[in-house]
Design a protein around this motif. Structure first.
Motif, PDB file in Angstrom:
ATOM      1  N   UNK A 139       0.617  -0.866   0.118  1.00 45.96           N
ATOM      2  CA  UNK A 139      -0.187  -0.359   0.504  1.00 45.96           C
ATOM      3  C   UNK A 139       0.719   1.242  -0.204  1.00 45.96           C
ATOM      4  N   UNK A 140       1.638   1.238   0.567  1.00 44.28           N
ATOM      5  CA  UNK A 140       3.025   2.396   0.661  1.00 44.28           C
ATOM      6  C   UNK A 140       4.026   2.412  -0.678  1.00 44.28           C
ATOM      7  N   UNK A 141       3.441   1.925  -1.726  1.00 51.14           N
ATOM      8  CA  UNK A 141       4.259   1.786  -2.811  1.00 51.14           C
ATOM      9  C   UNK A 141       5.990   0.972  -2.863  1.00 51.14           C
ATOM     10  N   UNK A 142       5.898   0.348  -1.623  1.00 50.35           N
ATOM     11  CA  UNK A 142       7.104   0.489  -1.576  1.00 50.35           C
ATOM     12  C   UNK A 142       7.836  -1.250  -1.858  1.00 50.35           C
ATOM     13  N   UNK A 143       6.646  -2.446  -2.128  1.00 51.27           N
ATOM     14  CA  UNK A 143       7.376  -3.319  -2.313  1.00 51.27           C
ATOM     15  C   UNK A 143       6.077  -4.112  -3.621  1.00 51.27           C
ATOM     16  N   UNK A 144       7.010  -4.483  -4.544  1.00 47.26           N
ATOM     17  CA  UNK A 144       6.813  -4.876  -5.805  1.00 47.26           C
ATOM     18  C   UNK A 144       7.508  -5.200  -6.422  1.00 47.26           C
ATOM     19  N   UNK A 145       7.326  -6.363  -8.248  1.00 56.26           N
ATOM     20  CA  UNK A 145       7.720  -6.804  -8.549  1.00 56.26           C
ATOM     21  C   UNK A 145       9.518  -6.127  -9.270  1.00 56.26           C
ATOM     22  N   UNK A 146      10.576  -6.520  -9.290  1.00 62.02           N
ATOM     23  CA  UNK A 146      12.152  -5.639  -9.501  1.00 62.02           C
ATOM     24  C   UNK A 146      12.475  -6.506 -10.464  1.00 62.02           C
ATOM     25  N   UNK A 147      13.423  -6.553 -10.990  1.00 66.06           N
ATOM     26  CA  UNK A 147      14.522  -7.781 -11.895  1.00 66.06           C
ATOM     27  C   UNK A 147      14.553  -8.232 -10.895  1.00 66.06           C
ATOM     28  N   UNK A 148      14.865  -8.413  -9.683  1.00 66.67           N
ATOM     29  CA  UNK A 148      15.544  -8.994  -8.300  1.00 66.67           C
ATOM     30  C   UNK A 148      14.433 -10.823  -7.964  1.00 66.67           C
ATOM     31  N   UNK A 149      13.332  -9.688  -7.813  1.00 69.14           N
ATOM     32  CA  UNK A 149      12.192 -10.870  -7.634  1.00 69.14           C
ATOM     33  C   UNK A 149      11.016 -10.555  -7.964  1.00 69.14           C
ATOM     34  N   UNK A 150      10.260 -11.191  -7.307  1.00 73.83           N
ATOM     35  CA  UNK A 150       8.307 -11.291  -7.687  1.00 73.83           C
ATOM     36  C   UNK A 150       7.806 -11.049  -6.676  1.00 73.83           C
ATOM     37  N   UNK A 151       7.309 -10.023  -6.916  1.00 75.09           N
ATOM     38  CA  UNK A 151       5.663 -10.147  -5.927  1.00 75.09           C
ATOM     39  C   UNK A 151       4.727 -10.477  -6.637  1.00 75.09           C
ATOM     40  N   UNK A 206      25.204   0.072   3.290  1.00 75.08           N
ATOM     41  CA  UNK A 206      24.672   0.773   1.305  1.00 75.08           C
ATOM     42  C   UNK A 206      24.060   1.827   2.579  1.00 75.08           C
ATOM     43  N   UNK A 207      24.317   2.566   1.183  1.00 74.83           N
ATOM     44  CA  UNK A 207      23.321   3.526   0.971  1.00 74.83           C
ATOM     45  C   UNK A 207      22.052   3.821   1.247  1.00 74.83           C
ATOM     46  N   UNK A 208      21.414   2.869   1.451  1.00 68.58           N
ATOM     47  CA  UNK A 208      19.970   3.166   1.056  1.00 68.58           C
ATOM     48  C   UNK A 208      19.106   4.248   1.955  1.00 68.58           C
ATOM     49  N   UNK A 209      17.947   4.477   1.169  1.00 65.91           N
ATOM     50  CA  UNK A 209      17.650   6.165   2.204  1.00 65.91           C
ATOM     51  C   UNK A 209      15.730   5.735   2.931  1.00 65.91           C
ATOM     52  N   UNK A 210      15.376   4.646   1.233  1.00 65.27           N
ATOM     53  CA  UNK A 210      13.739   4.774   1.337  1.00 65.27           C
ATOM     54  C   UNK A 210      14.524   3.322   0.192  1.00 65.27           C
ATOM     55  N   UNK A 211      12.891   3.285  -0.032  1.00 67.86           N
ATOM     56  CA  UNK A 211      12.092   1.945  -0.411  1.00 67.86           C
ATOM     57  C   UNK A 211      13.448   0.654  -0.334  1.00 67.86           C
ATOM     58  N   UNK A 212      13.523  -0.460  -1.450  1.00 70.65           N
ATOM     59  CA  UNK A 212      13.810  -1.695  -1.125  1.00 70.65           C
ATOM     60  C   UNK A 212      15.057  -1.828  -1.941  1.00 70.65           C
ATOM     61  N   UNK A 213      16.706  -2.086  -1.502  1.00 70.47           N
ATOM     62  CA  UNK A 213      17.231  -2.472  -2.162  1.00 70.47           C
ATOM     63  C   UNK A 213      18.058  -3.780  -2.018  1.00 70.47           C
TER      64      UNK A 213
END
Length: 482
Positions: A139-151, A206-213
């Motif tokens: 719902x927060x828009x941070x969990x979605x399908x990427x080249x690394x994983x399928x949701x 890591x330098x991650x601030x927001x989202x998923x890396x």
């Protein structure tokens, strides 16, 4: 009457609080469970399953984390195979495939035990917590399908669940995220989500601030033998994968349907960590205690075997050091050790007195004196008197004293020559057969008046050895027998 009823109800409540304190204290609320699971709820289903299983063995996790830190370059199935001989539970062994996960779990032992205790006491509640968190991240828009994983969202046993799988079944990516950000507005201000980022300067930082890396992918195929069964609130085991990676601890396929088996906690691998709730203690603790005894006995047997192996190796090295000849099946290079003059280990160095700063005993051996020969006689179990009974019985006390004085003078002169030589070069003259023969001849001249000594310097044909070995102990060097 009402007063009596009130007292009666009060007594019942008091009795329940006394009889079930552990239940009241360890049953976690949704807020507490979400706080606990926030750091890993967005991990792929298979990896999350391995973490849930492995966390029920906190002692093994601590040991595996130390191993992983010492072998940080190893990952994936190769790392899991490298720890096959360890006594850890298979679920813990599977986690060494992911050094970053092991790093976090090794730094947070309290969190590990809390997750494991919660999963044993409230497995369905833990699985439901993960689904709440995944839905919240979507719902927060941070969990979605990427080249690394399928949701994807699916239905299992009439439950709508969010499933996370690797995009490539043979490569697993560990997500990196900040739980205080990725879930949006947190529903429980009194229970903020736990967050365990790598410390600054860590190889996993890591330098991650927001989202998923995502970091580097890990080639983990058979290591990921667990999978979440969201519909039933437990974990299934892929038996083929499990058996492929745990070759010495395979599952019996007799009662296995469709290559799937339900995971069961093995309390024998729990170690010293107590169970948090009374129900788990009643269910598992006797098995845990028995497992502790079995592990202790196995450890004692392994220690005894290791001690015997170490003793054999020391004996082989001692023999090789004296004779220059290695024993088949034992490591070590006599030539390489002979060049380590600082230790005085080389066979040639000892025969010529070239081992520098090795202490008085080392200098005595380096001078080719009788101490080594006496040690050889003792270790071989044969006394010098047995070897030379006739000569030993034919000498007078005066002759033995005179011979001993000459021998001490010879030893002192040999030590002086060795120290003088070592000052310029720790290994000069090592392996010089002519010098050794000259030294033996001088010793023969000085000992000529007492050829009968039973405890003096060994005769050249026993202690001198072949010239090509630099006098390194001779063929009868003590300590070479096993």
């Amino acid at each position: 009457m009402r007063r009596v009823q009130t007292w009666f109800i009060g007594l019942i409540c008091l009795g329940l609080s006394v009889c079930f304190p552990a239940w009241a204290q360890t049953k976690l609320s949704n807020a507490q469970l979400d706080q606990l699971m926030a750091p890993v709820a967005l991990y792929p289903d298979a990896l999350l399953s391995q973490i849930l299983m492995g966390s029920t063995y906190p002692d093994d996790i601590a040991a595996a984390a130390k191993w992983s830190a010492a072998h940080s370059s190893q990952s994936g199935d190769d790392a899991v195979r490298a720890v096959e001989s360890e006594s850890w539970d298979p679920s813990v062994k599977s986690l060494v495939a992911f050094p970053s996960v092991m790093d976090m779990m090794g730094r947070e032992p309290t969190w590990v035990k809390s997750v494991g205790d919660a999963f044993l006491a409230q497995p369905e509640a833990v699985m439901d917590s993960v689904q709440r968190l995944r839905t919240q991240a979507q719902k927060a828009g941070n969990l979605k399908t990427t080249p690394e994983q399928t949701v994807k969202t699916t239905t299992q046993n009439e439950k709508t669940v969010v499933v996370i799988e690797p995009a490539d079944p043979q490569v697993v990516y560990v997500p990196s995220y900040n739980p205080t950000v990725v879930y949006g507005t947190w529903a429980y201000p009194s229970y903020p989500p736990y967050y365990y980022p790598p410390p600054p300067g860590s190889m996993f930082a890591t330098s991650l601030v927001a989202g998923i890396g995502f970091g580097l992918g890990v080639a983990a195929i058979n290591s990921m033998w667990g999978d979440a069964d969201w519909g039933r609130g437990d974990i299934d085991i892929d038996v083929d994968r499990y058996n492929n990676i745990n070759v010495n601890n395979r599952l019996d396929r007799t009662n296995v349907n469709n290559n799937r088996s339900t995971w069961q906690h093995n309390a024998a691998n729990r170690g010293n960590a107590p169970y948090a709730d009374q129900a788990s203690r009643q269910r598992f603790d006797s098995q845990r205690q028995a497992g502790l005894q079995n592990r202790a006995q196995a450890g004692q047997g392994a220690a005894a075997a290791g001690s015997r192996d170490a003793a054999r190796e020391r004996a082989a090295q001692s023999f090789e050091g004296r004779t220059g000849q290695p024993i088949a099946g034992h490591g070590g290079d006599a030539g390489a050790r002979g060049q380590q003059g600082g230790r005085g280990d080389g066979a040639a160095g000892r025969a010529q007195g070239q081992g520098p700063q090795g202490g008085q005993g080392a200098r005595d051996r380096g001078a080719g004196v009788s101490t080594q020969d006496r040690q050889q006689n003792r270790s071989s179990g044969v006394s010098t008197q047995d070897r030379q009974p006739d000569r030993a019985s034919s000498v007078s006390t005066h002759d033995r004293q005179a011979a001993a004085q000459r021998q001490r003078a010879d030893e002192a002169a040999a030590r002086d020559r060795a120290r003088a030589t070592n000052t310029s070069n720790a290994l000069s003259g090592a392996g010089d057969g002519n010098r050794m023969r000259q030294q033996n001849q001088r010793s023969d001249v000085s000992r000529g008046a007492a050829p009968h000594r039973s405890t003096g310097a060994s005769a050249p044909h026993r202690g001198g050895g072949a010239p090509s070995r630099g006098g390194g102990g001779g063929g009868r060097g003590g300590g070479g027998r096993r």
